[in-house]
Motif scaffolding. Structure first.
Motif, PDB file in Angstrom:
ATOM      1  N   GLU A   1       0.832  -1.208   0.000  1.00  0.00           N
ATOM      2  CA  GLU A   1       0.000   0.000   0.000  1.00  0.00           C
ATOM      3  C   GLU A   1       0.862   1.252   0.000  1.00  0.00           C
ATOM      4  O   GLU A   1       0.571   2.233  -0.665  1.00  0.00           O
ATOM      5  N   ALA A   2       1.942   1.204   0.779  1.00  0.00           N
ATOM      6  CA  ALA A   2       2.819   2.381   0.872  1.00  0.00           C
ATOM      7  C   ALA A   2       3.377   2.729  -0.499  1.00  0.00           C
ATOM      8  O   ALA A   2       3.442   3.906  -0.877  1.00  0.00           O
ATOM      9  N   THR A   3       3.771   1.729  -1.259  1.00  0.00           N
ATOM     10  CA  THR A   3       4.329   1.993  -2.591  1.00  0.00           C
ATOM     11  C   THR A   3       3.243   2.453  -3.562  1.00  0.00           C
ATOM     12  O   THR A   3       3.492   3.311  -4.417  1.00  0.00           O
ATOM     13  N   GLN A   4       2.048   1.923  -3.418  1.00  0.00           N
ATOM     14  CA  GLN A   4       0.972   2.403  -4.298  1.00  0.00           C
ATOM     15  C   GLN A   4       0.757   3.904  -4.122  1.00  0.00           C
ATOM     16  O   GLN A   4       0.487   4.616  -5.092  1.00  0.00           O
ATOM     17  N   ALA A   5       0.899   4.390  -2.890  1.00  0.00           N
ATOM     18  CA  ALA A   5       0.744   5.834  -2.657  1.00  0.00           C
ATOM     19  C   ALA A   5       1.833   6.605  -3.400  1.00  0.00           C
ATOM     20  O   ALA A   5       1.566   7.626  -4.041  1.00  0.00           O
ATOM     21  N   CYS A   6       3.063   6.114  -3.349  1.00  0.00           N
ATOM     22  CA  CYS A   6       4.163   6.801  -4.051  1.00  0.00           C
ATOM     23  C   CYS A   6       3.857   6.841  -5.545  1.00  0.00           C
ATOM     24  O   CYS A   6       4.033   7.867  -6.204  1.00  0.00           O
ATOM     25  N   LEU A   7       3.417   5.691  -6.080  1.00  0.00           N
ATOM     26  CA  LEU A   7       3.184   5.591  -7.520  1.00  0.00           C
ATOM     27  C   LEU A   7       2.086   6.550  -7.962  1.00  0.00           C
ATOM     28  O   LEU A   7       2.149   7.107  -9.059  1.00  0.00           O
ATOM     29  N   PHE A   8       1.114   6.729  -7.092  1.00  0.00           N
ATOM     30  CA  PHE A   8      -0.003   7.596  -7.454  1.00  0.00           C
ATOM     31  C   PHE A   8       0.513   8.960  -7.926  1.00  0.00           C
ATOM     32  O   PHE A   8       0.089   9.475  -8.947  1.00  0.00           O
ATOM     33  N   CYS A   9       1.411   9.551  -7.210  1.00  0.00           N
ATOM     34  CA  CYS A   9       1.962  10.853  -7.631  1.00  0.00           C
ATOM     35  C   CYS A   9       3.106  10.690  -8.623  1.00  0.00           C
ATOM     36  O   CYS A   9       3.173  11.370  -9.632  1.00  0.00           O
TER      37      CYS A   9
ATOM     38  N   CYS B   1       8.942   1.569  -4.311  1.00  0.00           N
ATOM     39  CA  CYS B   1       9.499   2.841  -3.847  1.00  0.00           C
ATOM     40  C   CYS B   1       9.641   2.866  -2.320  1.00  0.00           C
ATOM     41  O   CYS B   1      10.699   3.206  -1.776  1.00  0.00           O
ATOM     42  N   ALA B   2       8.573   2.483  -1.639  1.00  0.00           N
ATOM     43  CA  ALA B   2       8.578   2.599  -0.184  1.00  0.00           C
ATOM     44  C   ALA B   2       9.550   1.611   0.450  1.00  0.00           C
ATOM     45  O   ALA B   2      10.188   1.914   1.467  1.00  0.00           O
ATOM     46  N   GLU B   3       9.703   0.417  -0.155  1.00  0.00           N
ATOM     47  CA  GLU B   3      10.574  -0.599   0.444  1.00  0.00           C
ATOM     48  C   GLU B   3      12.024  -0.093   0.511  1.00  0.00           C
ATOM     49  O   GLU B   3      12.762  -0.431   1.424  1.00  0.00           O
ATOM     50  N   CYS B   4      12.445   0.715  -0.461  1.00  0.00           N
ATOM     51  CA  CYS B   4      13.817   1.249  -0.429  1.00  0.00           C
ATOM     52  C   CYS B   4      13.895   2.626   0.239  1.00  0.00           C
ATOM     53  O   CYS B   4      14.806   2.885   1.012  1.00  0.00           O
ATOM     54  N   HIS B   5      12.953   3.515  -0.105  1.00  0.00           N
ATOM     55  CA  HIS B   5      13.102   4.912   0.325  1.00  0.00           C
ATOM     56  C   HIS B   5      12.560   5.193   1.727  1.00  0.00           C
ATOM     57  O   HIS B   5      12.679   6.315   2.206  1.00  0.00           O
ATOM     58  N   THR B   6      11.912   4.195   2.368  1.00  0.00           N
ATOM     59  CA  THR B   6      11.417   4.466   3.720  1.00  0.00           C
ATOM     60  C   THR B   6      11.989   3.467   4.725  1.00  0.00           C
ATOM     61  O   THR B   6      11.577   3.434   5.877  1.00  0.00           O
ATOM     62  N   HIS B   7      12.971   2.645   4.287  1.00  0.00           N
ATOM     63  CA  HIS B   7      13.546   1.650   5.183  1.00  0.00           C
ATOM     64  C   HIS B   7      14.360   2.324   6.296  1.00  0.00           C
ATOM     65  O   HIS B   7      15.142   3.215   6.012  1.00  0.00           O
ATOM     66  N   ALA B   8      14.166   1.907   7.530  1.00  0.00           N
ATOM     67  CA  ALA B   8      14.915   2.402   8.689  1.00  0.00           C
ATOM     68  C   ALA B   8      15.100   3.924   8.682  1.00  0.00           C
ATOM     69  O   ALA B   8      16.228   4.422   8.671  1.00  0.00           O
ATOM     70  N   PRO B   9      14.003   4.671   8.693  1.00  0.00           N
ATOM     71  CA  PRO B   9      14.091   6.137   8.510  1.00  0.00           C
ATOM     72  C   PRO B   9      14.970   6.831   9.555  1.00  0.00           C
ATOM     73  O   PRO B   9      15.626   7.820   9.240  1.00  0.00           O
TER      74      PRO B   9
END
Ligand code: HEC
Ligand code: HEC
Ligand code: HEC
Ligand code: HEC
Ligand code: HEC
Ligand code: HEC
Ligand code: HEC
Ligand code: HEC
Length: 501
Positions: A35-43, A94-102
Motif C-alpha cells: 500500500e505504501a508503494t501504491q501511494a508513491c506511484l499515485f503521484c 518505492c517505499a521498500e527502499c526509500h522508507t527503510h529504517a528512517p
C-alpha cells in the motif's frame, strides 16, 4: 504515523481518497505492490514517468522476496536467508527502499504519509543483499573518497590540478579549488561527501513539501560518503531504477570511470581480441542469465567476466565465484603510486606510510612497503582465481605465457619510473626544482608534472595494455614510446636548469 500539518497533508489526503478506488478496481498486480508503494506511484507515475518506467522494467517491480527466496542456487539472486514478514509477499517498490529504517537516515523528511529519504544507501540494499554489500565494503572502490582526500599527498595533487592558478608578481601562484570544482572533477568518480546542510520547504505544484538540502549532490561515485555514514553508491554500476544485472555486465558501465589516460582499462579492452569479439557478436549474447555460463551465454569476456562474475558450467560446477570485493582476483596493483606493487591488504590506503613517512605504498626508490601489502601466498591465490576465469576458454600454456609477459611489463615499467624518479631526485638535490624536503609541493613544477605523467599516464597505460591485451595502448598511445620520449625530455629540462617553472 504522524501527519504533516501542511498543505501537502491535505493534498495527500485527497491523493489517498483517489487511490482507494484505484486499488479496488484491482490494478493488474496491485495486490503485490505494498500500500505504501501504491501511494508513491499515485503521484510519481505522473511526476516522473521516466523514473517509474525504469522501475517497472526491473526485477524488483515483478518479484516478491518469497519468490526470490524460493529459487535455488546457482540461480538465486538474493543473498539474505530471509526478510521480515511484511516484506515477503510484496514486490520491492518505492517505499521498500526509500522508507527503510528512517531513523538511521539524517536525510529523512516527512513526505506526506511516509518518512522518505532520497539517498538510498548500501545499508538499505543490505536488507536483501547483505553479501554484496559486505564484500563491496572491502573493495578499494568503497573507500575511494578517503583514499584520495584523506591522503595529504593525493589531496595536494588534486588541489594542484583543480585550483586555477593566478599570475602574481610575474609567476604562477597556487589557489585552493572551490568545493564545487572538486565535486565535479575527482569526486565525480571517487564519490562526494553527502551531508544534510539544512531542510527547505518548496512549493511543488502539489502543495508545499519539505526536502533535505545536500552537499555533493547529485553523485553516484563509487566511494560516496552517505549521510547515514555508509560508503559507496550501488547505482555506480546498477543504475536506478532498473538495477539491472545485464547493464552491470556490459563494459560501458565501467567505461564511465575506467577510460581516461591514467586508467585506460576500457580502451585497452576495446582494442583487444576480447573487445573485438564482443563488438562483432555481443548482441546475440545473454546478459540476463543467472548463473552465467561461458560458451552458452557468451564467448568472450567483458570486464565483469574477469573481475566480478560467477561463472558456471553446464554441470552446475562453479568455475569462478562472484565477488563484489573486486580485488579477489587481483594480485598486483597496476596503478603506480608511483610504482606498481602487490595489492594492499586493507582497502583503506590513506593510512599506509613508507619509510620516509609519506602516505605511499612504495618508497620513492621503488621498494614496496611490505607490511601493508599482501604476501606471496595470497598473491598466488588471487592469480589462480583470475586464471580460473581464463581456463574456461584457454589452455594453461596460453594463460601462463600471457602472465609471464605481464610480470615482465610490470618490472620494466617500474624500472622506467625508477629512472624518471632518479632524475627528479637529482633535480631536487641540485635545487633545479623544489621538493618536499625544501617545503615545496612535488606536483607543481614543470619537471614534477613530467614525472607525474611518467607513472600516472605512461607506465599505467603500458601495464594496463599488457594485463588486458590491448597492445596499442602499450606502445604509441601513451605507452612505451611516451615513456622513452619523456625520459629524454626530463633530461633536457634538468640540463637546461629549466625545471623550475
Ligand atoms: C502527494 C504526491 C506524492 C506522494 C504520495 C509521494 N511523493 Fe515523492 N515527491 C512528490 C513531489 C511533488 C516531489 C518533488 C519533485 C520535484 O522536486 O520536482 C517528490 C519528491 C520525492 C523524492 C525526491 C526528494 C529529493 O529531495 O530529491 C523522493 C525520493 C520521493 N519523492 C519518494 C517518494 C516515496 C518513496 C513515496 C512513497 C512513500 C512518495 N515519494 C510519495 C510527490 C509525492
Ligand atoms: C563496480 C560495479 C558494481 C558495483 C558498484 C556494484 N555492483 Fe552489483 N554487480 C555488478 C556486476 C558486474 C554483477 C554481475 C555479477 C555476475 O555476473 O555474477 C553484479 C551483480 C549484483 C547482484 C545480482 C546477484 C545475483 O545473484 O544475481 C546483486 C544483488 C548486486 N550486484 C547488488 C549490489 C549492491 C547491493 C551493490 C552496492 C553495495 C552493488 N551491487 C554494487 C557490479 C557492481
Ligand atoms: C531498490 C531500491 C529502490 C527502489 C525500489 C526505488 N528507489 Fe528511488 N532511488 C534509489 C536509489 C539507489 C537512488 C539514487 C540514490 C543514489 O544515488 O544512491 C534513488 C533515487 C530516487 C529519486 C531521486 C532521483 C533523481 O534523479 O532526482 C527519486 C525521486 C526516487 N528515487 C523515487 C523513487 C520512486 C518514485 C520509486 C518507485 C517507483 C523508487 N524511487 C524506487 C533506490 C530505489
Ligand atoms: C526488500 C528486498 C530488497 C531490497 C531492499 C533491495 N533488493 Fe535488489 N532484489 C530484490 C529482489 C526480490 C530481486 C529479484 C530476485 C529475482 O528476480 O529472483 C532483486 C534483484 C536485484 C538485482 C539483480 C537484478 C537482475 O537483473 O538480475 C540487483 C542488481 C539488485 N537487486 C540490486 C539492489 C540494490 C543496488 C539495492 C539497493 C539500492 C537493492 N537491490 C535493494 C530484493 C531487494
Ligand atoms: C573518470 C573517473 C575518475 C576521475 C574523474 C578521477 N579518478 Fe582517480 N581513479 C579512478 C579510477 C578508476 C582509479 C583506480 C584505477 C585502477 O586501480 O586501475 C583511480 C584511482 C586513483 C588514485 C589511487 C588511490 C589509491 O590509493 O588507491 C589516486 C591517487 C587518484 N585516483 C587521484 C585522482 C585525482 C587527484 C583526481 C582528480 C584530479 C582523480 N583521481 C579523478 C577514476 C577517476
Ligand atoms: C563511478 C566510477 C566507477 C565505476 C562506474 C566503476 N569503477 Fe571501478 N573504480 C573506481 C575508482 C575511483 C577506483 C579506485 C578507488 C581507489 O583506488 O581508491 C576503482 C577501482 C576498481 C578496481 C580495483 C578494486 C580493488 O579493490 O582493488 C576494480 C577491479 C574495478 N574498479 C573494476 C570495475 C569494474 C569491472 C567496473 C564495471 C563493472 C567498475 N570498476 C566501475 C571507479 C569506478
Ligand atoms: C580477460 C580478462 C580481463 C578483462 C576482460 C578485463 N580485465 Fe581488467 N584485469 C585483468 C588482469 C589479468 C588484470 C591484472 C591482474 C593483476 O595482475 O593483479 C586486470 C587489472 C584490472 C584493474 C586493476 C588495476 C590496478 O590498479 O591494479 C582494473 C581496475 C581493471 N582491470 C578494470 C577492467 C575494466 C574496467 C575492464 C573492462 C573495460 C576490464 N578490466 C577487463 C583481466 C581482465
Ligand atoms: C569466454 C571466453 C574467454 C575468456 C574467459 C578469456 N578469453 Fe582470452 N580469448 C577468447 C577468444 C575467443 C579469443 C580469440 C582467439 C583468437 O584470436 O582466435 C581470445 C584471445 C585472447 C588472447 C589473444 C590476444 C591477442 O590479440 O593476441 C589472449 C592473450 C587471451 N585471450 C588471454 C586471456 C586471459 C589471460 C584470460 C583470463 C584473464 C582470458 N583470455 C579469458 C576467449 C576468452
Amino acid at each position: 504515523m504522524t501527519r504533516n500539518p501542511s498543505r501537502a497533508g491535505a493534498v495527500l489526503a485527497f491523493a489517498f481518497a483517489l487511490l482507494a478506488p484505484a486499488a479496488a478496481r484491482g490494478q493488474e498486480d496491485g495486490s503485490r505492490i505494498s500500500e505504501a508503494t501504491q501511494a508513491c506511484l499515485f503521484c510519481h507515475e505522473n511526476l516522473h514517468p521516466g523514473l517509474v518506467a525504469d522501475w517497472r522494467l526491473s526485477r524488483h517491480a515483478r518479484t516478491t522476496m518469497a519468490e526470490a527466496l524460493a529459487v535455488d542456487e546457482p540461480a538465486r539472486r538474493v543473498s539474505t536467508p530471509g526478510v521480515p514478514e511484511e516484506l515477503r509477499d510484496v514486490v520491492v517498490g518505492c517505499a521498500e527502499c526509500h522508507t527503510h529504517a528512517p531513523d538511521t537516515h539524517p536525510d529523512t523528511v516527512e513526505h506526506g504519509e511516509a518518512r522518505v529519504h532520497p539517498v538510498v544507501t548500501p545499508r538499505d540494499c543490505a536488507l536483501c543483499h547483505p553479501r554484496e554489500v559486505d564484500e563491496y565494503g572491502q573493495n578499494l572502490m568503497a573507500h575511494a573518497y578517503e583514499n584520495l582526500l584523506g591522503n595529504d599527498l593525493f589531496s595536494d595533487l588534486a588541489d594542484r590540478i583543480n585550483g586555477v592558478e593566478s599570475w602574481t608578481d610575474g609567476a604562477l601562484a597556487p589557489r585552493t579549488p572551490h568545493a564545487a570544482t572538486t565535486d565535479d572533477s575527482c569526486l565525480a568518480c571517487h564519490g562526494t561527501d553527502v551531508q544534510v546542510v539544512r531542510r527547505e520547504t518548496r512549493d511543488t505544484g502539489l502543495g508545499e513539501m519539505e526536502f533535505p538540502v545536500l552537499t555533493g549532490w547529485p553523485n553516484v561515485g563509487v566511494g560516496r560518503v552517505n549521510p547515514d555514514g555508509s560508503r559507496g553508491s550501488c547505482s555506480a554500476c546498477h543504475t536506478r531504477h532498473e538495477f539491472s544485472i545485464a547493464m552491470a555486465r556490459k563494459p560501458y558501465t565501467c567505461a564511465q570511470c575506467h577510460k581516461g589516460p591514467d586508467v585506460p582499462a576500457f580502451k585497452v579492452w576495446e582494442v583487444s581480441k576480447h573487445g573485438n569479439i564482443y563488438a562483432a557478436r555481443g548482441e546475440g549474447w545473454d546478459f540476463e542469465a543467472v548463473p552465467w555460463r561461458p560458451g552458452r551465454h557468451f564467448s568472450a569476456p567483458t570486464c565483469a567476466t574477469c573481475h566480478i562474475s560467477r561463472l558456471v558450467n553446464d554441470w552446475d560446477m562453479t568455475l569462478a565465484e562472484r565477488t563484489h570485493r573486486m580485488n579477489d582476483r587481483l594480485d598486483t596493483r597496476l596503478f603506480g603510486l608511483p610504482y606498481a606493487h602487490p595489492h594492499p591488504k586493507d582497502p583503506r590506503t590513506s593510512t599506509i606510510r613508507n619509510r620516509a613517512g609519506m602516505p605511499l605504498p612504495t618508497e620513492l626508490t621503488g621498494e614496496p612497503v611490505a607490511t601493508a601489502l599482501i604476501g606471496a601466498d595470497e598473491r598466488a591465490a588471487r592469480r589462480n582465481a583470475m586464471q580460473a576465469v581464463c581456463l574456461s576458454c584457454h589452455s594453461r600454456s596460453w594463460i601462463g605465457g600471457h602472465f609471464d609477459r605481464l610480470d615482465h611489463s610490470i618490472a620494466t615499467t617500474n624500472e622506467s619510473t625508477r629512472t624518471a624518479t632518479a632524475i627528479l631526485l637529482d633535480a631536487w638535490r641540485q635545487g633545479v626544482a623544489t621538493g618536499p624536503a625544501n617545503g615545496g609541493s612535488p606536483f607543481d613544477e614543470t619537471l614534477e608534472r613530467m614525472w607525474v605523467d611518467h607513472w600516472l599516464m605512461y607506465a599505467n597505460s603500458t601495464r594496463f595494455a599488457s594485463a588486458m591485451m590491448g597492445a596499442d595502448y602499450g606502445v604509441f598511445a601513451d605507452g612505451r614510446y611516451a615513456l622513452a620520449a619523456n625520459l629524454r625530455r626530463m633530461q633536457t629540462l634538468v640540463r637546461l636548469d629549466g625545471g623550475r617553472r
